[in-house]
Design an enzyme around this catalytic site. Structure first.
Site, PDB file in Angstrom:
ATOM      1  N   ARG A  49       8.206   4.277 -18.880  1.00 55.90           N
ATOM      2  CA  ARG A  49       6.867   4.066 -18.319  1.00 55.90           C
ATOM      3  C   ARG A  49       5.852   5.027 -18.923  1.00 55.90           C
ATOM      4  O   ARG A  49       4.707   4.655 -19.175  1.00 55.90           O
ATOM      5  CB  ARG A  49       6.923   4.200 -16.799  1.00 55.90           C
ATOM      6  CG  ARG A  49       7.685   3.035 -16.193  1.00 55.90           C
ATOM      7  CD  ARG A  49       7.902   3.174 -14.726  1.00 55.90           C
ATOM      8  NE  ARG A  49       8.524   1.972 -14.202  1.00 55.90           N
ATOM      9  CZ  ARG A  49       8.740   1.735 -12.929  1.00 55.90           C
ATOM     10  NH1 ARG A  49       8.382   2.627 -12.029  1.00 55.90           N
ATOM     11  NH2 ARG A  49       9.308   0.621 -12.538  1.00 55.90           N
ATOM     12  N   ASP A 159      -3.563  -1.089  -2.176  1.00 59.02           N
ATOM     13  CA  ASP A 159      -2.493  -0.535  -3.011  1.00 59.02           C
ATOM     14  C   ASP A 159      -3.105   0.644  -3.771  1.00 59.02           C
ATOM     15  O   ASP A 159      -4.323   0.722  -3.957  1.00 59.02           O
ATOM     16  CB  ASP A 159      -1.971  -1.594  -3.997  1.00 59.02           C
ATOM     17  CG  ASP A 159      -0.576  -1.258  -4.529  1.00 59.02           C
ATOM     18  OD1 ASP A 159       0.400  -1.860  -4.065  1.00 59.02           O
ATOM     19  OD2 ASP A 159      -0.468  -0.365  -5.411  1.00 59.02           O
TER      20      ASP A 159
END
Ligand SMILES: C[S@@+](CC[C@H](N)C(=O)[O-])C[C@H]1O[C@@H](n2cnc3c(N)ncnc32)[C@H](O)[C@@H]1O
Length: 287
Positions: A49, A159
């Site tokens: 990532r 979120d």
């Protein structure tokens, strides 16, 4: 360096190895900023990532990326780091029993009670990811509400990840995501063909939802009350202390008799005096 400059920078193959020090630095930063605990066995995933950010910034290694994050100019990079490390896995009607409970046991009663006094119904989807969860909530809610306009109904979908929120707002999904759905619930999403193998959730359902960025470990601007809170498959990333503090704040925002849904592998960090377990990962706020 901005993301667009980085695209133009000459790209040497980046060194994406992750030293123990870099890993502890990243884990500490992510914990402080998002409450997410990155465990040691997630090192390979974290490396992959971070490689995305190393590449986007035109840097040569994860170590250079960590050094960059320590500079004052890196303030704008923190949200990008958080976007990169979050896990956004979700699906329409995931853990279907919650949507069945909402549709059959919660909403009909709320509608009956609130329509008598032209009241409000508020649902908060607190880790909404790419939108499948709030659109599933909107779908069952529209089914129960029908065309009635005597109730002020809204879903707040939040979120921490700004990239995933932008995706959610487009309401565009590959058609095969819908094809896998059981035939009794698929029509509720009222999808419209969009071309290129994608379909869009209808405007009617989209209008029921407000998407906003919200970090669960920071201050929340809302005052509530909410009739229902979804907090599914995000507690798994938090430690006990973070979960307990968020839970207290959920309880403070839930109406008495309101419901909290957690993910299938999640539970309360400890029993809460104002929450009663009434079904599989379904909690009712006591008066
Ligand atoms: C695995 S997804 C779960 C999505 C959906 N709730 C479900 O169950 O299908 C977890 C979501 O939590 C979000 N998240 C992680 N940390 C967060 C935080 N501190 N505040 C708000 N959202 C967070 C991630 O960005 C991600 O979209």
């Amino acid at each position: 360096m901005s993301k667009s400059n980085a695209m133009l920078a000459p790209q040497a193959p980046a060194d994406v190895s992750l030293t123990r020090d870099d890993m502890s630095f990243i884990a500490k930063l992510v914990y402080e900023q998002a409450g997410i605990v990155i465990r040691e066995h997630k090192e390979a995933m974290t490396r992959g990532r971070l490689a995305r950010r190393v590449k986007a910034l035109g840097l040569g290694s994860v170590s250079e990326y960590c050094a960059y994050l320590k500079t004052p100019q890196a303030a704008d990079e923190i949200p990008e780091l958080i976007n990169a490390v979050t896990t956004n896995h979700t699906s329409f009607f995931r853990e279907r029993h919650h949507f069945d409970h909402l549709r059959k046991d919660v909403l009909p009663k709320l509608v009956q009670e609130r329509s008598a006094r032209r009241g409000r119904i508020r649902i908060w989807c607190s880790a909404s990811s790419s939108g499948e969860e709030p659109y599933s909530i909107a779908a069952v809610s529209r089914d129960v509400l029908g065309a009635r306009s005597d109730i002020d109904f809204r879903i707040l979908a939040t979120d921490i990840d700004t990239d995933i929120l932008a995706k959610a707002e487009t309401a565009l999904y590959p058609v095969d995501q819908f094809e896998r759905l059981p035939s009794d619930i698929k029509p509720l999403l009222k999808i419209e063909a969009h071309g290129r193998g994608e379909a869009r959730i209808s405007d009617d359902l989209r209008r029921m939802i407000a998407f906003k960025r919200l970090n669960l470990i920071e201050r929340w601007p809302m005052t509530g009350p909410f009739d229902v809170i979804f907090c599914r498959n995000v507690f798994i990333y938090f430690d006990t202390q973070t979960k307990a503090s968020i839970l207290d704040r959920f309880v403070a925002l839930l109406s008495p008799g309101g419901f909290l849904y957690l993910g299938h592998s999640e539970s309360l960090p400890q029993p809460h005096p104002q929450l009663r377990l009434i079904g599989r990962t379904i909690y009712e706020r006591l008066p």
